[in-house]
Design a protein around this motif. Structure first.
Motif, PDB file in Angstrom:
ATOM      1  N   ASP A   1      -2.802   6.504   3.668  1.00  0.00           N
ATOM      2  CA  ASP A   1      -2.376   6.122   2.313  1.00  0.00           C
ATOM      3  C   ASP A   1      -3.519   6.342   1.322  1.00  0.00           C
ATOM      4  O   ASP A   1      -3.321   6.870   0.235  1.00  0.00           O
TER       5      ASP A   1
ATOM      6  N   THR B   1       1.245   3.712  -3.146  1.00  0.00           N
ATOM      7  CA  THR B   1       0.770   5.071  -2.899  1.00  0.00           C
ATOM      8  C   THR B   1       1.859   6.073  -3.260  1.00  0.00           C
ATOM      9  O   THR B   1       1.609   7.054  -3.958  1.00  0.00           O
ATOM     10  N   THR B   2       3.063   5.821  -2.792  1.00  0.00           N
ATOM     11  CA  THR B   2       4.185   6.714  -3.057  1.00  0.00           C
ATOM     12  C   THR B   2       4.491   6.792  -4.547  1.00  0.00           C
ATOM     13  O   THR B   2       4.834   7.859  -5.063  1.00  0.00           O
TER      14      THR B   2
ATOM     15  N   SER C   1       0.828  -1.201   0.000  1.00  0.00           N
ATOM     16  CA  SER C   1       0.000   0.000   0.000  1.00  0.00           C
ATOM     17  C   SER C   1       0.863   1.253   0.000  1.00  0.00           C
ATOM     18  O   SER C   1       0.661   2.166  -0.804  1.00  0.00           O
ATOM     19  N   HIS C   2       1.831   1.289   0.899  1.00  0.00           N
ATOM     20  CA  HIS C   2       2.665   2.485   0.998  1.00  0.00           C
ATOM     21  C   HIS C   2       3.524   2.671  -0.251  1.00  0.00           C
ATOM     22  O   HIS C   2       3.657   3.792  -0.759  1.00  0.00           O
TER      23      HIS C   2
ATOM     24  N   GLN D   1      -4.617  -1.645   0.079  1.00  0.00           N
ATOM     25  CA  GLN D   1      -5.230  -1.050   1.273  1.00  0.00           C
ATOM     26  C   GLN D   1      -6.452  -1.853   1.690  1.00  0.00           C
ATOM     27  O   GLN D   1      -6.630  -2.175   2.881  1.00  0.00           O
TER      28      GLN D   1
END
Length: 148
Positions: free
Chosen positions: A93, A60-61, A56-57, A72
């Motif tokens: 996120d 997202t980034t 997820s992170h 997520q």
């Protein structure tokens, strides 16, 4: 396993998208080969929930909001209701994805809701400097909550 997922996040944060995507591919391949006996949620194993939190992170980034949202959702399905910080970070996120997709107001509202729902003991150390270049009401409200 964990190293590949964490590397993907680090590469993404350092704007090295090609390396991040390669690390994400490696993390997925390792996860798919991991025996069920090593997928439980302990200190010595690597669970599917942890895997999706990292994905997820990273997604997202990278701005890959579709894949970030998928991770997520899966991580939230697998997270205990008492996993306060994990659930909050996943919500943030998701808010970052909304911002990336052009809905800054919704992103701010979701972040404010997530941060204000946290118990008092969780309020320190999350964010130091919120965005200063936006002047929309929702951004000001987020800035006030973070400055808190």
């Amino acid at each position: 396993m964990l190293a590949a997922a964490v590397a993907a996040r680090a590469y993404a944060l350092n704007h090295q998208s090609e390396q991040a995507r390669a690390a994400l591919t490696a993390a997925d391949a390792l996860m798919n080969r991991l025996p069920d006996s090593e997928r439980s949620d302990t200190w010595l194993t690597y669970s599917e929930q942890k895997h999706h939190v990292h994905l997820s992170h990273a997604f997202t980034t990278l701005g890959d909001t579709r894949r970030a949202f998928e991770s997520q959702q899966r991580a939230l399905e697998l997270s205990a209701p008492t996993s306060t910080m994990t659930r909050t970070l996943l919500t943030i996120d998701g808010a970052a994805c909304a911002h990336h997709d052009g809905d800054t107001e919704q992103a701010c509202r979701r972040t404010v809701a997530a941060l204000t729902a946290l118990p008092d003991g969780y309020h320190t150390g999350l964010v130091r400097r919120p965005a200063q270049h936006h002047h929309e009401r929702a951004v000001r409200e987020l800035r006030d909550v973070v400055a808190g």
